[in-house]
Each structure stands twice: as C-alpha cells, then as structure tokens.
Design a protein around this motif. Structure first.
Motif, mmCIF file in Angstrom:
data_model
loop_
_atom_site.group_PDB
_atom_site.id
_atom_site.type_symbol
_atom_site.label_atom_id
_atom_site.label_comp_id
_atom_site.label_asym_id
_atom_site.label_seq_id
_atom_site.Cartn_x
_atom_site.Cartn_y
_atom_site.Cartn_z
ATOM 1 N N SER A 278 0.723 -1.258 -0.003
ATOM 2 C CA SER A 278 0.104 -0.171 -0.025
ATOM 3 C C SER A 278 0.877 1.206 0.020
ATOM 4 O O SER A 278 1.772 1.407 0.877
ATOM 5 C CB SER A 278 -0.776 -0.022 1.290
ATOM 6 O OG SER A 278 -1.568 1.164 1.509
ATOM 7 N N PRO A 279 0.494 2.219 -0.904
ATOM 8 C CA PRO A 279 1.512 3.348 -1.084
ATOM 9 C C PRO A 279 1.111 4.250 0.369
ATOM 10 O O PRO A 279 1.861 5.104 0.590
ATOM 11 C CB PRO A 279 0.971 4.218 -2.143
ATOM 12 C CG PRO A 279 -0.208 3.382 -2.486
ATOM 13 C CD PRO A 279 -0.303 2.197 -2.190
ATOM 14 N N ALA A 280 0.001 3.966 1.178
ATOM 15 C CA ALA A 280 0.020 4.788 2.171
ATOM 16 C C ALA A 280 0.778 4.378 3.579
ATOM 17 O O ALA A 280 0.952 5.340 4.086
ATOM 18 C CB ALA A 280 -1.631 4.325 2.776
ATOM 19 N N GLY A 284 1.899 7.709 3.594
ATOM 20 C CA GLY A 284 0.705 8.060 4.562
ATOM 21 C C GLY A 284 1.273 7.953 6.121
ATOM 22 O O GLY A 284 2.349 8.495 6.457
ATOM 23 N N TYR A 285 0.619 6.897 6.843
ATOM 24 C CA TYR A 285 0.826 6.732 7.920
ATOM 25 C C TYR A 285 1.472 5.317 8.007
ATOM 26 O O TYR A 285 0.947 4.350 7.589
ATOM 27 C CB TYR A 285 -0.330 6.629 8.891
ATOM 28 C CG TYR A 285 -0.937 8.077 9.128
ATOM 29 C CD1 TYR A 285 -0.329 9.235 9.234
ATOM 30 C CD2 TYR A 285 -2.294 8.119 9.310
ATOM 31 C CE1 TYR A 285 -0.912 10.552 9.445
ATOM 32 C CE2 TYR A 285 -3.093 9.185 9.360
ATOM 33 C CZ TYR A 285 -2.307 10.437 9.505
ATOM 34 O OH TYR A 285 -2.982 11.690 9.771
ATOM 35 N N GLN A 288 0.978 3.870 13.090
ATOM 36 C CA GLN A 288 0.097 4.794 14.088
ATOM 37 C C GLN A 288 0.413 4.579 15.457
ATOM 38 O O GLN A 288 -0.164 5.146 16.307
ATOM 39 C CB GLN A 288 -1.450 4.934 13.581
ATOM 40 C CG GLN A 288 -1.369 5.431 12.332
ATOM 41 C CD GLN A 288 -3.006 5.784 11.926
ATOM 42 O OE1 GLN A 288 -3.449 6.500 12.385
ATOM 43 N NE2 GLN A 288 -3.352 5.076 10.701
ATOM 44 N N PHE A 296 2.708 9.789 12.979
ATOM 45 C CA PHE A 296 1.979 10.449 12.049
ATOM 46 C C PHE A 296 2.601 10.705 10.469
ATOM 47 O O PHE A 296 2.783 11.505 9.768
ATOM 48 C CB PHE A 296 1.552 11.700 12.288
ATOM 49 C CG PHE A 296 0.651 11.918 13.729
ATOM 50 C CD1 PHE A 296 -0.245 11.006 13.866
ATOM 51 C CD2 PHE A 296 1.230 12.681 14.831
ATOM 52 C CE1 PHE A 296 -0.835 11.018 14.988
ATOM 53 C CE2 PHE A 296 0.502 12.535 16.024
ATOM 54 C CZ PHE A 296 -0.519 11.588 16.073
ATOM 55 N N LYS A 302 6.809 12.778 2.232
ATOM 56 C CA LYS A 302 5.743 12.678 1.415
ATOM 57 C C LYS A 302 5.995 13.037 -0.024
ATOM 58 O O LYS A 302 5.756 12.688 -1.152
ATOM 59 C CB LYS A 302 4.454 13.771 1.634
ATOM 60 C CG LYS A 302 3.738 12.823 2.942
ATOM 61 C CD LYS A 302 2.725 13.532 3.511
ATOM 62 C CE LYS A 302 2.174 12.996 4.863
ATOM 63 N NZ LYS A 302 3.218 12.256 5.623
ATOM 64 N N ILE A 305 7.245 11.068 -3.260
ATOM 65 C CA ILE A 305 6.342 10.264 -4.034
ATOM 66 C C ILE A 305 6.512 10.630 -5.381
ATOM 67 O O ILE A 305 6.234 9.727 -6.344
ATOM 68 C CB ILE A 305 4.847 10.315 -3.486
ATOM 69 C CG1 ILE A 305 3.781 9.249 -4.334
ATOM 70 C CG2 ILE A 305 4.344 11.761 -3.980
ATOM 71 C CD1 ILE A 305 2.477 9.195 -3.815
ATOM 72 N N LEU A 384 8.659 19.765 11.293
ATOM 73 C CA LEU A 384 7.304 19.628 11.876
ATOM 74 C C LEU A 384 7.279 18.357 12.876
ATOM 75 O O LEU A 384 6.809 18.518 13.729
ATOM 76 C CB LEU A 384 6.363 19.353 10.790
ATOM 77 C CG LEU A 384 5.936 20.700 9.986
ATOM 78 C CD1 LEU A 384 4.797 20.268 8.948
ATOM 79 C CD2 LEU A 384 5.360 21.701 10.746
ATOM 80 N N ASN A 389 5.060 18.146 16.258
ATOM 81 C CA ASN A 389 4.291 16.812 16.626
ATOM 82 C C ASN A 389 4.575 16.261 18.027
ATOM 83 O O ASN A 389 4.048 15.433 18.331
ATOM 84 C CB ASN A 389 4.533 16.111 15.430
ATOM 85 C CG ASN A 389 3.527 15.849 14.497
ATOM 86 O OD1 ASN A 389 2.656 16.719 14.414
ATOM 87 N ND2 ASN A 389 3.395 14.936 13.632
#
Lengths: 537, 554
Positions: A278-280, A284-285, A288, A296, A302, A305, A384, A389
């Motif tokens: 999965s590219p997520a 992505g996350y 978690q 996060f 990101k 990509i 960040l 975070n």
C-alpha cells in the motif's frame, strides 16, 4: 566520496538530536536494562551468565541486539545516550552503506548520493536509530553483506561474519538473506569461492535453525512468531463458516471443499503480503501505534512520492538491466505471507534501500530547482515532526511508550528502604522499566530458568508486583510498606473500604490524599501511592 | 479482413451477452431484498410518475431528500420512466443499473479501441469489465454511478473520436454526454470537469484546430449551459451542501481524535498542527485507496471473515495489472493516452479518498473500470508473448490461466450469491420487506402499528427508510403518503396512516392497547415479554432473530 559527509552528518544529527526521544517501550527498556546487566554483571536481567537466547513478552530474543545495547552502555554508562548510541551509529552507517552499495551497483555519484540522502531522512530509520531494536542492526548487516559481496579477496571471511550476525539478530534474516545472496550471485556472476561461501552460509543457516530447534519450546516460538498464520483459528473458522453456508444452500460438499480448503491459508497469506504494497504505508501513516515510526509519518517524506513515480517510470522505460531491484523488494517483503492481517513493519523498513535507489533515479531526472524544492519540503516535514508533533506523539504513545513511568520508578527508588508493592498492570510488563529507570540490587533469583519463553518476572529487588487476584488487608501497626496502585487495585481497595471488608486508620481512608498520584501523558491518574496502611494478604 | 470483422462482431456480442447475463441473472432474487437506497428511489420514482412529486410532496425535485441523505435525481427519474413503461415490479429499480452496467462493457470496448487501436485488446478489456466483481456487484444493486460511468466513458470516447475524425457530431454529442453524466452522481460533478480540463490540456495540440473553432466553442458552450443548472443546485441548495459536508473527510472521528492530541499546543502551533494533521490524514486516506489488498481482495466487504473476502477486481488480475502498467509505461508514442489514463485513475480516486469512510468502493468504480483495462492490456501482452513460445508451454499456460480465472470468478460468484446474504443481510435492512408485508396483513386488526427499526446482528443500529418499505409493500398511494406522512414528537418518530416509526420504550409502550409492536431483541429482550404476545418472529438471512411482532390487545 567527500560529498557523502554532509549527508552522514545530517543523518547523524537527525538521529542524535533530542536524545531521550522517543521514550522507551517495554521491549526497548528491556534491551537497555539487559544490556546494562550484561556489561556490568555479565548476567542478563534474570541472572543468567552471558546467555545466547533471551526472554521477551512475545518470543525468544536473539543475542545481537542486547549485546550491542550493552556495548553503548559500557562506553557511556546507564544513560539515554549509552542505551541508544550503538543504534545511532549503525543507523548512520546504514546511510554510508547505502551510498557504497549504490555506487558499486550503478557507478554513479549523484545516484548514490541521492540514495544515501533519501535513507538519511527516512522517518522510521531516524526513529529506530534512536532506540534499541532488531531492525537497525539487521538492515546494517544486510547492507554490509551486500557491500562485502562486491569486494574482492579478503572480504570472504567478513561476508560469513556479516551473515552470521544477521542470522543472530532477527529471525526475518533467516528468510531474507539467502534469497538476497542468490540474487547477487545470479546478477554479479561472482567467483566460485563466493558461490561456495553462499553454500556454506546456507548450510550454517540450516545448522543454526537445527540448533534453535534443540531449545525447549522452540517449535512453539517458530509457529507463534515466524509462521503465525498457520495457527490462526480465525482463518480455519472462516473456511468452515463459508463452506457451511454453501452446503446449507444445497451446494455439493465436494464443490465447497474445492473453493474453501487449506489453500485458503495461502490466499490469506498472499492478501497479507499485498497489504504491504500500500502506498499509504510509504507516504501516509506507516505505524500509527508509534512503535516503529513517528505515529503520523510515512516510511518516507511525502514529497518523495514524485521522484519515486518518476524513478519507477525511468527504470521501466530505459534501464531494464536494473529492473532486478523490483523483485528484490518482493524478497524483503515475502515473509509477510506467513502472517495474518498484520503489517510487518521491519520488512518494509528493510526494503528502504531499494526504494531509495528507485527514488534516486527519479531525483536525478528532476531539474536542479525542483531538487532544491524537494529538499526544502523534506526539511520542512522533518522540522514539523520534531518541533510541532512531539507533544502529540507523546500523548498518542501514552501506553506503548509510557514516559510517565519514569517518575513512578524514580519515586520507588527514593523509597528503597521500604518494602514496595506495585500493581502489575502499570504497563503490560513493568519490570523492564523498573530495571532501566531504577537502581536495584538483584539477587539473580531467576537464574535457574535456562530458556525463558515469554517469561514474566513478578519481582525485582525490593519491589513485588501485585497481581490482579491479590487481596488486601489493613496493616495499621505494620510500617514500611508502600503500595503503588493502579486504577484496578485502587478501585478494589475503595470497594473493600466501602463495604468495610478492609479496615484502616480513619485518617488514611481516602486514596490519593495521603500519598501521591502519578499522572500519565494524557493527565489521567495512573498510579496512587499508599503508605504504611494496607498490606497484601 | 472480413473474417476479422466477423470475429470482432461475434466476440464482442459474446462478451456483451456475458456482461448482460452476469448483470441480469436472477436479478429479482439477488440481492435478496431491496436495500434502503433501492426502496427509497423506487417509491419516489413511482410517486414522481403518479403525481410529479416525491413522497414528501416536493414537485419535480432536483435533489431527493429521501432518508435525509439527499440523493441525486437521475436514477429516480429514469426509474420512473421505466415504471411508466413497464408497470410496478420490485426489480424495476434494478433494471436501469443493470442496463447501464451492461452498457459499460460496450463503452469500454469503444474507449479501449479508440485509445489503443486494437480491437482484440478492446474485446479483452470489455471481457475483464464484464466479469469484474465491482462492476457486477454495483450494476445489480441499482447504483446510479453506473449510468455516470457509461455516459462519461462514451463522452470521452466521442471527444477522442473527434480529435481524429474532426466531425462536429462527435464533439457536440461527447460534451452533451459528459454534461449528462454529471447529473447522475454528485462526485461526477467534480470529477468530470476536472478530467475534462486535463483531457483538453493533454490533447491541446490535436484538439484546438482553429479552422473548426466555431464547433469547438459552441460545443463547449453547450457543455457549460447544460452543466449550469447542476452547479446552481449544488451551490444554492442547502441540502446538497449539507450532503457534501456530512460525507467530507472532516467528519471522520479519527481525524478529530488526532487533532485533539494537539490541544495543549499554543494557538499558533495548534493551527499549524491542525493544518498538518488534516493534510497528512487526507493524503493517507487517498493513498489507502490504492492498496492492492483492498482493490484485489477485500474491498467489497462481502463477509465478516477477515481476509477471506472479495475485492473490486479479481485477485488473479493483480499480476496482469502490474504487467499492464509495465507495458503501458514502456509503450512509445503513447504519451497522451498514458497521461489521460493516469489522470482518470488519479482523479477518479479523489471522491473515495476525501470522504469520511476509510474505503468507499462505490465512489471509485470508474477507477476499477480503468484498472480492468490495464489488467487486460497486461494479459493481452502476456498471451502474445506466450503464443510465440513452444506449443506445450502454450497449452500449459492457457489451461492454467483459464482454470485460475474461472476458479477466481467462481469464488466471487459463490461469495456474492451464497455468502454475502448470510454475512451482510442486515446492511440491506433485511427483513424489512417481510416486516412490512406482515404489518399490512395485520393492518385491520390493530389501531396502530409501531415499528422500531433499531436492530442488528452483532451490534444495533437504526435501519433507515422504514416508511418507504411500509409504503411500497402496502401499495400505499404516494399521493396519500404525501398528505399523511409527518415527523412526530417522539424519539426518531415519523408516522403515516396507522403506522408509527419510532423508538419503543417497552416499559411504557406495553401499556398500549390494540397495538402491534415490532421491535428487535435489542429493544425488547425476550425475557421481558409475555411469550404469548409474540405473534411472529422475523429472522435475518442467517436465521438469527431480527424482530418480534408483539400483539398488545385490549
């Protein structure tokens, strides 16, 4: 070659900045505690002298990580730096090895630098390089193995050492390393000596597995932790249920057995493997829960990509000879097939060097200004992570990385002259935290357990854990008994007080007034301290 | 040449027949009951056909309030046309979906042929679509998106045709169909203009023929004019805005939880944190839509059995999709087509990626359609390679391939026709039909009939559309419903005629006289009822208890 140093410096900086972050999870605290014991007392946390197989909550643990952790503590003492430094160094060396491997493979300076830079900013590699774990050493030894494979002559012995160390780091190595060597042999057409070495390695792996099987409960360890899919009753139930529904509808039994049978386990394994693509997870996350990564963040920043897609297209279109990289990804991920509905994060992390090379192909195709934009976007994302975070991360990992436990342990340490009782659900296993954050004199009472499989300690030094079934009584006259109670036990005592099953000094009836309350990162009360009034039956 | 044309026609006809067969076979019986989406649209369609108003009395609405989910109008209106033509049948609501679903097979043939200039590949692509689980599933459940995908596919096919033929009819008709497609489904109102803009950019050199600027601008004006009412509705109607807001990703509670972790930050950092969290969360949600396990193995959510599931595409298509992508990337002189196909996929996933549900395959069907085309390309090239090999290998590969495809399709068919009803009957409000028919059978015996649609197998939820079920299965005249239906003052209360749909408090309601109560065991546990009062038990498809009918006589 000189250009790699700023990248190494950046990588090292990102791995060492805010050294105490993230706070340890149970297993990481266990590694740290164990490492300290190994270098100071030559014994592990159970009192066994320099053992080879260790205990954890889920499985036997292999020896490389604890001894590596101990190495840092030997130099820097019982500090955050001491427990983490070995991994910081290996994490930084992974960047260098990625650079060297890419250089050997593609003989292109820019490409190698881009690959190394990508690895240096990968959030899970930054994260894991700051804590004791198996993934960083495993990735290091794997990359070292690949790099040594490209060297001539003197490296043969080192290859064997690297391979053996990889095998003794993590069980995933048992699946990954041999296929990687096969790919290298097929691609590089190395000397007969190297082929012989590969054969010896295979034989030594088989010997290692054979030896492992000699350990008591090793078959349980393998089936529960290496091939858990085949123990998964959910799949068996699902097969029977779906088949039964067909039979109830009048379908022939033979037909039902043809559609739903033991092969369904293979289907489930393949689906679990597909989950890892999965590219997520990459952008992505990634995790978690906060065990393998900042909660996060993805496997990579990101913005990467875009170069990843460009790199893939570039590879497919014009660099067919490098397409072997893509099956290599499959080799890294294929052990996921033996798990049920679970992302195996270390496997994805192991695949990062391959991804970084594909991204490097993409970055190379971008013009300079876009490359600079990508760089600034990455810097922005990492800033960040560290500066915005951090407090949210600590709250999110309140239970898996309970930073607040340190305060409880420090308080226990101040009361070392007392007899101390602590609720055993402070965390899933409080002993590693007590061991790492506290200073207890241990009498090695567990040293007779030679092969501890999923063993739970119930006491350490003068601290005894309170089990859920424990009963309480008043002990008005008896002093020197401190109770650190979780919500579970404090409620139990409150109920006993209300029903007058428990009688204590009138002034000490209300929990939390006479003693301290310790709060977790979400400001929920977690531990109540009761002094001198209640005893365990 | 003649043989080729004949073969083409015969093969295409066979594929179309196959597509029609899978979409119409036992359409009355599977899905096993009309879902709340189907019953609401069917009853509203009948209401429109008979009175020109929906059941709430709205004259020719451009958006249907339905069960407060504000449905787009296309499907209801087209069903009302079928009602006028064919009369009243339950299956009526499924016919437009199945017809458009079948037509997609043809549309895919035309578009693929136009893009790849290969009729063999086009037939294979249409075959992949004909047997695609998501296409079959959504075509059979009265899903309005199918019409949109058909119209949109044909629309773009015509625009592509125009580029090469330069005949005005293609551009006018193409734009018209694209505009029409936007009315079928709300997300299409966003996706189609976006994709059209990208299409026009990609093909700008071929499209902008200044010698034909009159037809180019006129057709565009036609498109804009035809789309304007839709945008007017979307922007001016508070119901559509409400609908969009309620499904947007900001409604996701997990996003809310993540944001709340930053509550202790100072206000400036908190704003940055919130923005960052929202962007990250949206990116993650969008990328999750491309997860292969979701697309090939679990996305349709037919069972409660973990990974033994069905995806929008057959799992056997996965290697062919990868190979298809490889072939597509390597294809030379195909840049524009590649960009168009990629844009179709990337834009098509936006609605699913930006809504509050983790995965919503019904919002991504157009993407699955295109992925089928690419998988077909992979399969086509693979077969071509194999056919250059030795005979024995050919036989082995062909036999293995056929067995695997058939096995995978049988697995899907088994899941759809057998397991899905058992596992998920509650999610299509089963057994609301049986409840409604029973209520009408006993209509004359009671002063009032109270139905509490709070039910479920493992966890309770409120089943929507109860008044539609009761109205439709009682042949209750829509005109009467428009007058009778009203929202009551009780919890979740609405009523018409003798029927009250509301939460039942058995402790209080058991005092009622001459009343029929219909409630689930979640509301009325069996141990609290006098067994003699239970005059009927309704079951889910897997025979677990769904509702009791409790008779309260004087």
């Amino acid at each position: 070659m000189i250009k790699i140093f700023p990248i190494l410096l950046l990588g090292f900086f990102l791995r060492i900045i805010f050294i105490s972050y993230p706070p340890f999870s149970i297993e990481e605290a266990r590694f740290a505690f164990r490492g300290e014991r190994l270098v100071t007392e030559k014994k592990d946390e159970l009192g066994r002298t320099l053992p080879f197989v260790f205990n954890s909550l889920s499985d036997y643990q292999l020896p490389v990580t604890p001894y590596l952790t101990g190495l840092g503590i030997l130099v820097f003492g019982k500090t955050d730096l001491g427990a983490r430094i070995s991994f910081i160094v290996l994490g930084t060396l992974i960047i260098l090895l990625t650079y060297l491997v890419a250089k050997r493979l593609f003989n292109n300076e820019d490409l190698s630098l881009f690959s190394a830079a990508t690895i240096s900013v990968s959030p899970p590699l930054i994260y894991l390089s700051r804590i004791p774990n198996e993934t960083i050493p495993l990735l290091f030894f794997t990359l070292l193995l690949i790099y040594l494979f490209f060297l001539k002559g003197w490296s043969i012995f080192l290859i064997f050492v690297a391979l053996t160390l990889a095998f003794l780091t993590s069980k995933f190595a048992w699946f990954i390393e041999i296929p990687i060597m096969v790919i290298l042999i097929l691609r590089e057409k190395p000397s007969k000596l190297k082929i012989a070495l590969a054969t010896i390695s295979l034989v030594s792996l088989i010997a290692l597995i054979f030896l492992y099987y000699k350990i008591p409960q090793s078959d349980r360890s393998i089936s529960e932790n290496v091939f858990p899919l085949f123990n998964e009753i959910t799949v068996l139930n699902a097969i029977n249920r779906l088949r039964g529904q067909g039979i109830e509808q009048g379908m022939p039994v033979f037909f039902e057995s043809l559609l739903f049978n033991k092969l369904s386990f293979l289907v489930v394994g393949i689906v679990n493997f597909l989950k890892h693509l999965s590219p997520a997870l990459i952008f992505g996350y990634f995790d978690q829960t906060g065990i393998f990564n900042f909660s996060f963040s993805g496997l990579l920043p990101k913005i990467l990509i875009i170069p990843l897609i460009i790199g893939l297209v570039d590879l497919i279109k014009s660099k067919e000879k490098y397409l072997f990289l893509l099956p290599t990804l499959v080799v890294f991920l294929f052990p996921a097939i033996f798990f049920y509905n679970q992302i195996i994060h270390p496997l994805l992390i192991m695949s990062l060097p391959v991804l970084s090379i594909v991204i490097a192909f993409g970055l190379k195709r971008l013009n300079r200004s876009f490359q600079i934009l990508v760089f600034f976007m990455i810097v922005f994302e990492i800033m960040l992570i560290f500066f915005i975070n951090k407090s949210a991360e600590i709250k999110n990992t309140n239970l898996v990385r309970p930073i607040w436990v340190e305060a409880v342990v420090k308080d226990i340490n101040k009361n070392m002259d007392q007899r101390i009782y602590l609720s055993d659900n402070l965390t899933q296993d409080p002993i590693p935290f007590l061991g790492w954050y506290g200073y207890f004199s241990l009498d090695n009472e567990y040293s007779n357990i030679i092969f501890p499989y999923k063993f739970h300690q119930t006491m350490i030094g003068n601290v005894t854990l309170i089990a859920s079934e424990a009963e309480f009584k008043g002990c008005i006259d008896k002093k020197n008994s401190y109770l650190y109670l979780s919500q579970r036990d404090s409620l139990k005592i409150k109920e006993m007080l209300n029903s007058e099953k428990l009688k204590v000094d009138e002034n000490k009836k209300i929990l939390g007034v006479e003693g301290k309350i310790f709060y977790d990162s979400l400001q929920n009360p977690q531990i109540y301290l009761i002094k001198d009034s209640i005893c365990i039956k | 040449m003649k043989t080729s044309l004949k073969a083409k026609i015969v093969l295409l006809a066979l594929v179309l027949l196959l597509g029609v067969f899978f979409r119409f076979y036992h359409l009355t019986f599977f899905p096993i009951q009309l879902s709340h989406d189907e019953i609401t649209q069917l009853y509203d369609a009948i209401s429109i056909a008979q009175t020109g108003k929906d059941i709430y009395g709205n004259f020719m609405p451009l958006i249907f309030p339905s069960v407060h989910d504000f449905k787009p109008p296309f499907y209801t209106y087209i069903t009302s046309l079928f009602y006028i033509t064919l009369g009243n049948y339950e299956v009526l609501i499924r016919i437009p979906g199945a017809i458009f679903g079948s037509l997609i097979v043809l549309a895919v043939y035309l578009l693929t042929n136009q893009l790849f200039k290969s009729w063999q590949l086009a037939i294979l692509a249409s075959l992949f679509v004909a047997i695609s689980p998501s296409e079959i599933f959504f075509s059979r459940k009265s899903f309005e998106n199918g019409a949109g995908i058909f119209l949109m596919t044909i629309g773009f096919y015509l625009l592509l045709k125009y580029i090469f033929k330069k005949e005005g009819k293609y551009i006018y008709f193409g734009y018209f169909l694209l505009a029409a497609a936007m009315y079928t489904y709300f997300s299409h109102a966003v996706i189609i203009p976006l994709l059209l803009v990208i299409f026009l950019i990609i093909y700008r050199n071929l499209f902008w023929d200044l010698t034909r600027k009159k037809e180019i601008f006129l057709s565009m004006a036609l498109f804009l004019t035809a789309s304007l009412p839709l945008f007017y509705i979307i922007l001016s109607n508070p119901d559509t805005r409400y609908r969009s807001q309620t499904v947007f990703i900001t409604q996701d509670r997990f996003l809310g939880e993540k944001k709340s972790l930053g509550d202790t930050l100072n206000p400036t950092f908190k704003d940055v944190y919130d923005a960052k969290t929202f962007i990250e969360y949206s990116i993650n949600r969008y990328l999750e839509q491309f997860s292969p396990d979701y697309i090939f193995a679990t996305g349709l959510d037919f069972t409660n059995q973990g990974l033994l599931e069905v995806g929008p595409l057959l799992i056997i298509e996965f290697p062919f999709l990868i190979y298809g992508i490889y072939i597509l990337v390597r294809k030379r002189n195909f840049t524009k087509e590649k960009m168009f196909i990629s844009s179709w996929i990337l834009i098509g996933m936006l609605p699913s990626g930006l809504t509050f549900e983790p995965n919503s395959p019904h919002r991504s069907v157009m993407v699955f359609t295109m992925l089928s085309v690419i998988a077909a390309l992979g399969f086509f090239e693979f077969v071509k390679r194999v056919f250059n090999k030795k005979r024995n290998l050919k036989i082995v590969v062909v036999v293995t391939g056929v067995v695997l495809f058939m096995g995978n399709f049988l697995y899907f068919a088994h899941m759809y026709f057998i397991n899905f009803p058992y596992e998920k009957s509650e999610y299509i409000q089963y057994p609301f039909k049986e409840v409604s028919l029973f209520a009408w059978e006993n209509y004359s015996r009671y002063d009032q009939i109270i139905f509490d649609p709070y039910f479920g197998e493992s966890a309770p939820f409120v089943g929507t559309g109860a008044h539609y079920y009761l109205g439709y299965y009682g042949n209750y005249p829509p005109e009467k419903m428009q007058k009778e239906y009203r929202v009551g003052e009780g919890r979740r209360e609405s009523r018409f005629d003798k029927f009250v749909i509301r939460a039942i408090d058995f402790g209080v309601d058991k005092q009622l006289k001459n009343t029929l109560l219909i409630a689930s065991p979640w509301v009325v546990p069996l141990d609290k009822i006098d067994k003699g009062d239970v005059i009927k038990t309704f079951y889910f498809y897997d025979r677990k208890t769904a509702f009791y009918a409790i008779s309260l006589k004087p």
